[in-house]
Design an enzyme around this catalytic site. Structure first.
Site, PDB file in Angstrom:
ATOM      1  N   ARG A  85     -10.098   6.981   4.386  1.00  0.00           N
ATOM      2  CA  ARG A  85      -9.399   5.838   3.771  1.00  0.00           C
ATOM      3  C   ARG A  85      -9.201   6.067   2.275  1.00  0.00           C
ATOM      4  O   ARG A  85      -8.181   5.688   1.708  1.00  0.00           O
ATOM      5  CB  ARG A  85     -10.174   4.540   4.030  1.00  0.00           C
ATOM      6  CG  ARG A  85      -9.980   4.048   5.472  1.00  0.00           C
ATOM      7  CD  ARG A  85     -11.018   3.035   5.881  1.00  0.00           C
ATOM      8  NE  ARG A  85     -11.016   1.864   5.064  1.00  0.00           N
ATOM      9  CZ  ARG A  85     -12.093   1.116   4.813  1.00  0.00           C
ATOM     10  NH1 ARG A  85     -13.259   1.433   5.339  1.00  0.00           N
ATOM     11  NH2 ARG A  85     -11.994   0.054   4.068  1.00  0.00           N
ATOM     12  N   ARG A 119     -21.921  -2.032   2.933  1.00  0.00           N
ATOM     13  CA  ARG A 119     -21.175  -3.005   3.720  1.00  0.00           C
ATOM     14  C   ARG A 119     -21.225  -2.653   5.210  1.00  0.00           C
ATOM     15  O   ARG A 119     -21.280  -3.533   6.057  1.00  0.00           O
ATOM     16  CB  ARG A 119     -19.711  -3.044   3.244  1.00  0.00           C
ATOM     17  CG  ARG A 119     -18.904  -4.136   3.929  1.00  0.00           C
ATOM     18  CD  ARG A 119     -17.541  -4.306   3.309  1.00  0.00           C
ATOM     19  NE  ARG A 119     -16.597  -3.291   3.742  1.00  0.00           N
ATOM     20  CZ  ARG A 119     -15.356  -3.183   3.277  1.00  0.00           C
ATOM     21  NH1 ARG A 119     -14.917  -4.011   2.340  1.00  0.00           N
ATOM     22  NH2 ARG A 119     -14.546  -2.255   3.718  1.00  0.00           N
ATOM     23  N   ARG A 143     -18.348  -3.126  10.068  1.00  0.00           N
ATOM     24  CA  ARG A 143     -16.916  -2.905  10.284  1.00  0.00           C
ATOM     25  C   ARG A 143     -16.697  -1.528  10.878  1.00  0.00           C
ATOM     26  O   ARG A 143     -17.266  -0.539  10.404  1.00  0.00           O
ATOM     27  CB  ARG A 143     -16.188  -3.009   8.936  1.00  0.00           C
ATOM     28  CG  ARG A 143     -15.329  -4.246   8.841  1.00  0.00           C
ATOM     29  CD  ARG A 143     -14.718  -4.382   7.478  1.00  0.00           C
ATOM     30  NE  ARG A 143     -13.686  -3.380   7.209  1.00  0.00           N
ATOM     31  CZ  ARG A 143     -12.815  -3.487   6.208  1.00  0.00           C
ATOM     32  NH1 ARG A 143     -12.872  -4.528   5.401  1.00  0.00           N
ATOM     33  NH2 ARG A 143     -11.915  -2.565   6.012  1.00  0.00           N
ATOM     34  N   ARG A 191       0.816  -1.214   0.000  1.00  0.00           N
ATOM     35  CA  ARG A 191       0.000   0.000   0.000  1.00  0.00           C
ATOM     36  C   ARG A 191       0.848   1.261   0.000  1.00  0.00           C
ATOM     37  O   ARG A 191       0.305   2.357  -0.113  1.00  0.00           O
ATOM     38  CB  ARG A 191      -0.802   0.035   1.293  1.00  0.00           C
ATOM     39  CG  ARG A 191      -2.275  -0.314   1.205  1.00  0.00           C
ATOM     40  CD  ARG A 191      -2.792  -0.317   2.630  1.00  0.00           C
ATOM     41  NE  ARG A 191      -4.212  -0.152   2.772  1.00  0.00           N
ATOM     42  CZ  ARG A 191      -5.100  -1.126   2.766  1.00  0.00           C
ATOM     43  NH1 ARG A 191      -4.725  -2.353   2.538  1.00  0.00           N
ATOM     44  NH2 ARG A 191      -6.368  -0.867   2.976  1.00  0.00           N
TER      45      ARG A 191
HETATM   46  P1  AMP Z   1      -8.487  -3.490   4.128  1.00  0.00           P
HETATM   47  O1  AMP Z   1      -9.202  -4.690   4.659  1.00  0.00           O
HETATM   48  O2  AMP Z   1      -7.478  -3.826   3.056  1.00  0.00           O
HETATM   49  O3  AMP Z   1      -9.413  -2.394   3.717  1.00  0.00           O
HETATM   50  O4  AMP Z   1      -7.617  -2.915   5.346  1.00  0.00           O
HETATM   51  C1  AMP Z   1      -8.230  -2.421   6.515  1.00  0.00           C
HETATM   52  C2  AMP Z   1      -7.230  -1.610   7.319  1.00  0.00           C
HETATM   53  O5  AMP Z   1      -6.129  -2.436   7.715  1.00  0.00           O
HETATM   54  C3  AMP Z   1      -6.593  -0.436   6.581  1.00  0.00           C
HETATM   55  O6  AMP Z   1      -7.407   0.728   6.602  1.00  0.00           O
HETATM   56  C4  AMP Z   1      -5.292  -0.263   7.350  1.00  0.00           C
HETATM   57  O7  AMP Z   1      -5.526   0.390   8.599  1.00  0.00           O
HETATM   58  C5  AMP Z   1      -4.922  -1.700   7.658  1.00  0.00           C
HETATM   59  N1  AMP Z   1      -4.084  -2.268   6.571  1.00  0.00           N
HETATM   60  C6  AMP Z   1      -4.397  -3.311   5.756  1.00  0.00           C
HETATM   61  N2  AMP Z   1      -3.402  -3.565   4.891  1.00  0.00           N
HETATM   62  C7  AMP Z   1      -2.424  -2.663   5.151  1.00  0.00           C
HETATM   63  C8  AMP Z   1      -1.143  -2.397   4.598  1.00  0.00           C
HETATM   64  N3  AMP Z   1      -0.661  -3.117   3.571  1.00  0.00           N
HETATM   65  N4  AMP Z   1      -0.415  -1.382   5.144  1.00  0.00           N
HETATM   66  C9  AMP Z   1      -0.881  -0.661   6.173  1.00  0.00           C
HETATM   67  N5  AMP Z   1      -2.083  -0.831   6.732  1.00  0.00           N
HETATM   68  C10 AMP Z   1      -2.856  -1.833   6.237  1.00  0.00           C
END
Ligand code: AMP
Length: 199
Positions: free
Chosen positions: A145, A128, A134, A89
């Site tokens: 985000r 969602r 969530r 990311r």
């Molecule tokens: P996601 O399920 O991919 O939307 O991730 C949910 C949250 O997890 C994000 O908003 C971040 O806080 C954290 N997160 C997930 N993947 C990463 C990553 N590769 N680097 C940093 N934070 C992450």
């Protein structure tokens, strides 16, 4: 051996597509978001450290994320390929992943970008939020985000395009139609379903 990466804004359908593609190509879907959420749920030290960042819609620091993904990719089921969802990311994470793969004599085969309009993804995430509850799906956190995505993650798309591994897929429409678009694009790149996946 198939090493894939799914990239796109929150709400583009990465998680849904990742589960399907993992089955089709016979590789594990590895989602850093899922790993963080399960750590939060189980009250681990990592979960405790990650929670505040997640709830605020910020990226968890690279130091924590990189260590986690290194361990995960070392596991046996990832030795013959994987599908990453939500990692890398940041540019630091790209560097880390490149180094990890290079040290194992490999590299990513294809990066699939799921492209979706901001208002569409906000609408999907609103839905969602009602269905899954969530804690980071509230309207304010969702907007943040998306900002974090456009500032820190969207620039990575150019990096991968420069390496000629990027395919861009329209993420709008039915889930099946999006999956079909992805599998066709991967087929054109020489990646086909495994016997296990196509059965
Ligand atoms: P996601 O399920 O991919 O939307 O991730 C949910 C949250 O997890 C994000 O908003 C971040 O806080 C954290 N997160 C997930 N993947 C990463 C990553 N590769 N680097 C940093 N934070 C992450």
């Amino acid at each position: 051996m198939t090493r894939l990466l799914l990239i796109g804004p929150p709400g583009a359908g990465k998680g849904t597509q990742a589960a399907r593609l993992a089955e089709i190509y016979g590789v594990p879907a590895i989602s850093t978001g899922d790993i963080f959420r399960s750590n939060v749920k189980n009250g681990t030290e990592l979960g405790t450290k990650a929670k505040a960042f997640m709830d605020a819609g910020d990226n968890v620091p690279d130091s924590l994320t990189n260590a986690l993904i290194r361990d995960r990719l070392e596991e046996d089921d990832a030795k013959n390929g994987f599908l990453l969802d939500g990692y890398p990311r940041t540019t630091d994470q790209v560097r880390e992943l490149d180094e990890f793969l290079a040290s194992h004599g490999s590299a990513l085969d294809v990066v699939v970008e799921l492209e979706a309009d901001t208002e569409v993804v906000v609408g999907r995430l609103r839905k969602r939020a009602l269905e899954q509850g969530r804690s980071d799906d509230t309207e304010e956190v969702v907007r943040h985000r998306l900002e974090v995505y456009s500032e820190q993650t969207a620039p990575l798309i150019k990096t991968y395009a420069g390496r000629d591994v990027l395919v861009t897929i329209d993420a709008l429409g039915e889930v099946d139609a999006v999956t079909a678009r992805i599998t066709e694009a991967l087929f054109d790149r020489g990646i086909s379903a495994t016997d296990a996946g196509s059965r």
